[in-house]
Each structure stands twice: as C-alpha cells, then as structure tokens.
Design an enzyme around this catalytic site. Structure first.
Site, PDB file in Angstrom:
ATOM      1  N   HIS A   1       0.787  -1.240   0.000  1.00  0.00           N
ATOM      2  CA  HIS A   1       0.000   0.000   0.000  1.00  0.00           C
ATOM      3  C   HIS A   1       0.820   1.292   0.000  1.00  0.00           C
ATOM      4  CE1 HIS A   1       0.952   0.019   4.295  1.00  0.00           C
ATOM      5  NE2 HIS A   1       0.570   1.275   4.316  1.00  0.00           N
TER       6      HIS A   1
HETATM    7  C1  UD1 Z   1      -2.043   5.591   6.278  1.00  0.00           C
HETATM    8  C2  UD1 Z   1      -0.734   5.989   6.948  1.00  0.00           C
HETATM    9  C3  UD1 Z   1       0.285   4.875   6.792  1.00  0.00           C
HETATM   10  C4  UD1 Z   1      -0.256   3.544   7.245  1.00  0.00           C
HETATM   11  C5  UD1 Z   1      -1.556   3.263   6.510  1.00  0.00           C
HETATM   12  C6  UD1 Z   1      -2.170   1.950   6.922  1.00  0.00           C
HETATM   13  C7  UD1 Z   1      -0.203   8.414   6.900  1.00  0.00           C
HETATM   14  C8  UD1 Z   1       0.662   9.419   6.262  1.00  0.00           C
HETATM   15  N1  UD1 Z   1      -0.157   7.185   6.340  1.00  0.00           N
HETATM   16  O1  UD1 Z   1      -1.796   5.527   4.893  1.00  0.00           O
HETATM   17  O2  UD1 Z   1       1.414   5.178   7.581  1.00  0.00           O
HETATM   18  O3  UD1 Z   1       0.682   2.523   6.990  1.00  0.00           O
HETATM   19  O4  UD1 Z   1      -2.462   4.338   6.781  1.00  0.00           O
HETATM   20  O5  UD1 Z   1      -3.371   1.737   6.276  1.00  0.00           O
HETATM   21  O6  UD1 Z   1      -0.901   8.725   7.834  1.00  0.00           O
HETATM   22  N2  UD1 Z   1      -9.415   4.975   2.627  1.00  0.00           N
HETATM   23  C9  UD1 Z   1     -10.569   4.231   2.639  1.00  0.00           C
HETATM   24  N3  UD1 Z   1     -11.108   3.885   3.830  1.00  0.00           N
HETATM   25  C10 UD1 Z   1     -10.530   4.247   5.013  1.00  0.00           C
HETATM   26  C11 UD1 Z   1      -9.349   5.009   4.987  1.00  0.00           C
HETATM   27  C12 UD1 Z   1      -8.790   5.358   3.783  1.00  0.00           C
HETATM   28  O7  UD1 Z   1     -11.120   3.882   1.609  1.00  0.00           O
HETATM   29  O8  UD1 Z   1     -11.081   3.895   6.074  1.00  0.00           O
HETATM   30  C13 UD1 Z   1      -8.832   5.396   1.348  1.00  0.00           C
HETATM   31  C14 UD1 Z   1      -8.767   6.902   1.265  1.00  0.00           C
HETATM   32  O9  UD1 Z   1      -9.851   7.401   0.608  1.00  0.00           O
HETATM   33  C15 UD1 Z   1      -7.469   7.174   0.537  1.00  0.00           C
HETATM   34  C16 UD1 Z   1      -6.664   5.902   0.727  1.00  0.00           C
HETATM   35  O10 UD1 Z   1      -7.494   4.921   1.279  1.00  0.00           O
HETATM   36  O11 UD1 Z   1      -7.678   7.385  -0.793  1.00  0.00           O
HETATM   37  C17 UD1 Z   1      -5.477   6.156   1.583  1.00  0.00           C
HETATM   38  O12 UD1 Z   1      -5.844   6.518   2.928  1.00  0.00           O
HETATM   39  P1  UD1 Z   1      -4.933   7.514   3.811  1.00  0.00           P
HETATM   40  O13 UD1 Z   1      -5.394   7.537   5.208  1.00  0.00           O
HETATM   41  O14 UD1 Z   1      -4.803   8.778   3.099  1.00  0.00           O
HETATM   42  O15 UD1 Z   1      -3.483   6.895   3.801  1.00  0.00           O
HETATM   43  P2  UD1 Z   1      -2.995   5.415   3.856  1.00  0.00           P
HETATM   44  O16 UD1 Z   1      -2.409   5.107   2.524  1.00  0.00           O
HETATM   45  O17 UD1 Z   1      -4.049   4.506   4.402  1.00  0.00           O
END
Ligand code: UD1
Length: 389
Positions: free
Chosen positions: A223
């Site tokens: 991821h």
């Molecule tokens: C975040 C953390 C990362 C961790 C990861 C675990 C930061 C900078 N990064 O990255 O350290 O390893 O979480 O998962 O804080 N999304 C969903 N549902 C959710 C949450 C997110 O669909 O419940 C989608 C969002 O719309 C977004 C993507 O997943 O497009 C990424 O989510 P985001 O929280 O921005 O960062 P992660 O890549 O999850």
C-alpha cells in the site's frame, strides 16, 4: 510513588488513534493504564483518518478497543488537508478537557497533527514508538516521525537503535525511555484468538484447499504510495507477484488505495488468477491467523515486518529501506525492494528450506504497555507535584 490514587486535579491522558496501524498499539496501552496502580484515567480520541468498516470497525472489535470518547471524523484528504483538519478539530478538545498529557503512537498524519496542537498549547506530549528512522524523507511517515520526536516531551522506544537516531537529532537522552514494543503486546495477547486461515479464505468465497498445497501459501500486503501510486511501479510489482504465485499461492489483503489504483490503471488482469486470493483489508484476528500459518509474507508495511519477526515467519519487504532495522539484524526480515530478481530469489531461498529463523528482540515480551504505564504515571504525578509547589 506509593499513592494508589490519581490526583483529583490531574486530568486524563488523551490517547489518539487515527489510522489502522494505531489501533493495535493503543489497545494494550489502554488496558495497562486501567490496570496500573494508580489507574491512569484516559480519554480515547479517534481522528477519523481511517473510517470504513474494513479499515476501522472490525479492528476495534477484534482488539477490544473501547468506543472512542470523541471522533473528529476528518476522513480522507491530501496530507495538508488531513493534517490541518485534525489540528483544527483537536484543539477544542484540549480546551474543554484539560488533559494531563496527549499520548500519540506511530507515525501517521494524526500522530503529528495532535502532537503539534498539544505542544503549542503547553500540554505535554508522549510519543510511543519513537526514534524509528528510515532516513527516507520521501516517506510521509518519516516526516511525521522526525517532527513528532523533535517536539514531544517524552519518547518511548521499541528498539535500542532508536536512541542513537534521537541523539543524532539533538534530542536529550532524559526524554527517551526504552520500553519495548506495544504492537507485540497485542500480538501475544491475541494469538490464541487468531482465526483459522481456511475460515478467512472460505468466508471470502474462495476454496480454502488452495492453502494446503505442498508449498503452503504467502501473505501479501502492498500500500505504500511509492509502490502503488504510479503505474510504472505498480504494474511491474504486480507482474512479479503473479510470477511468485506460480511458485506458491498468494493471499493478498488489498488496501483501498491499492485496489483503487489497480482499477484506475486497468491492471486487474495481473492479479486475476486462481492462484491469487484477493481479500479486502482484513480484521486483526484474520490477519494474525493468516500470517501465523504462512510460509512467508511479502509486504511494504511497517507493522508486518515486526509481527513476522515476533511470529518467526520469514518476511520479504518490498522497500529499499526500513525504519525497523532490528527486524533485519535479529528478526526474520529481508529487504528486497521492488527488484524482480531480488523478490524471486528471496522467495526461492525461503522455499528451498532457507529463510531467516530470527530471534525475539529484547522487550518484545508482551509487557511494553505495562512499562509505559508505570513510568508515565510516575512522570506525570512528579511533574504535577512540582508545578503545585
Ligand atoms: C495511512 C498511513 C500509513 C499507514 C496506513 C495503513 C499516513 C501518512 N499514512 O496511509 O502510515 O501505513 O495508513 O493503512 O498517515 N481509505 C478508505 N477507507 C478508510 C481510509 C482510507 O477507503 O477507512 C482510502 C482513502 O480514501 C485514501 C486511501 O485509502 O484514498 C489512503 O488513505 P490515507 O489515510 O490517506 O493513507 P494510507 O495510505 O491509508
């Protein structure tokens, strides 16, 4: 400190969770705080960075986390928007509840945002899992780690090398305490309850017989933005995973970011194979069960590098660096980057009977949260008494 009671005029510890990797770190901390003498009052604040059922609700249940006292519901956004929104919504919490300190874990955007708010309002901030460094400033988590450690008041570390990293950044040694790894507290206390991998796979609609081939199976997670956000990187990586799947079947727990990029770049055919089980993000007990029985784990996660070391399962990390060097020096982890040959060679070496056995690092013993509770209670009460003089 002999008192069995928390001073009446000393506020609760405000504990912050935001994203999935925070939950397994906070669960043992909350339990240890409640069991400490004196019991440490807490307030659980969820920033809402991760919000959906797969990324959030299932983990709360599995980890027996209490319902958050406050949910800031920030949701997704760019780094700037997400960080700013957490800060804006968290500030009034401190005004209203007058906590004794703010406790943050890990390295996600919520960690840094709440640290900044606490420090600027003169509320002490405690960082659990301090001092880890990948020395890769291209990683958003590295920026969060460096800045959080620079300004937080008290830093609890998971491995001894963290102290050297902090000293090099000019951080005073008195602020740093080596207590071990709270994520391993969670793993050890949930091991018995882990779900059977066959059940996880068949409940997702796949034939569990795939797991019982002579080579076993590999668990995969992917991821990191650096691996999945560009088609030029994601496409070859998925291609290598497909090659690996010809050697042993793969069970892939797909992060929403990766799933949406696979769709966006039209790469679905690379992962569509009867040798590849594609699952949504898994609950904690499912993931623990899947990893415990795997022949190997292929990942770019931070946490899985540590969990595989604790479980004694060989791990190949698809990154060029790690902030968790103890998993390489003492554990079962090997860095393979995104290089096709390094990944395939790593897999072959494990399948041909090799793979690192590793040993359990110091203080990864299931009692890290208790050590934090004892130390923090003493620190907060001593500070409080001094202020009252
Ligand atoms: C975040 C953390 C990362 C961790 C990861 C675990 C930061 C900078 N990064 O990255 O350290 O390893 O979480 O998962 O804080 N999304 C969903 N549902 C959710 C949450 C997110 O669909 O419940 C989608 C969002 O719309 C977004 C993507 O997943 O497009 C990424 O989510 P985001 O929280 O921005 O960062 P992660 O890549 O999850």
């Amino acid at each position: 400190m002999n008192s069995q009671l928390w001073p009446v005029d000393l506020g609760p510890v405000v504990c912050i969770v935001g994203a999935r990797p925070n939950f397994m770190k906070m669960a043992p901390i909350l339990r240890a705080f409640a069991a400490n003498h004196p019991a440490i009052p807490t307030m659980l604040v969820h920033t809402g960075q991760h919000y959906d059922k797969d990324m959030n609700d299932r983990l709360f249940v599995d980890l027996r986390l209490p319902h958050p006292d406050i949910n800031l519901e920030v949701g997704s956004g760019t780094h700037a928007v997400q960080t700013a929104e957490v800060m804006r919504r968290f500030e009034p919490v401190l005004d209203t509840h007058k906590p004794s300190c703010v406790l943050v874990v890990g390295d996600v955007n919520s960690t840094l945002a709440c640290t900044l708010v606490g420090v600027k309002k003169g509320v002490p901030v405690v960082h659990v899992e301090a001092g880890l460094r990948s020395y890769d400033r291209g990683m958003p988590e590295e920026i969060n780690r460096v800045l959080t450690d620079q300004i937080a008041d008290l830093l609890y570390t998971t491995e001894r090398s963290a102290l050297g990293n902090l000293l090099r950044e000019g951080i005073a040694e008195e602020r740093v305490r080596f207590v071990g790894n709270v994520m391993i507290d969670s793993l050890l206390s949930n091991r018995e309850a882990a779900h059977a991998p066959e059940k996880t796979v068949s409940e997702a609609g796949f034939d569990a017989a795939i797991l019982s081939g002579s080579q076993g199976y590999a668990v995969v997670t992917l991821h990191r933005p650096s691996n999945v956000d560009q088609v030029e990187t994601l496409s070859p990586l998925l291609g290598v995973l497909r090659e690996v799947s010809e050697k042993l079947p793969l069970v892939v727990a797909l992060h929403p970011r990766t799933r949406s990029n696979i769709e966006k770049f039209g790469l679905g055919q690379l992962v569509s194979s009867e040798r590849i089980v594609l699952l949504p993000p898994q609950g904690y007990l499912e993931m623990l069960g899947l990893m415990s029985k795997a022949r190997l784990v292929l990942t770019d996660s931070g946490g899985l590098q540590e969990e595989t070391t604790a479980l004694g399962i060989p791990c190949l990390t698809m990154r060029d660096n790690t902030e968790r060097p103890i998993t390489i020096d003492q554990g079962t982890n090997t860095m393979v980057g995104s290089d096709r040959m390094a990944i395939l060679d790593g897999v072959d070496e494990i399948l041909s009977g090799g793979g690192k056995c590793g040993r359990i690092p110091e203080y990864w013993d299931g009692h890290a949260a208790e050590r934090i509770a004892a130390d923090l209670a003493q620190w907060l009460i001593a500070r409080h008494l001094k202020e009252k003089k």
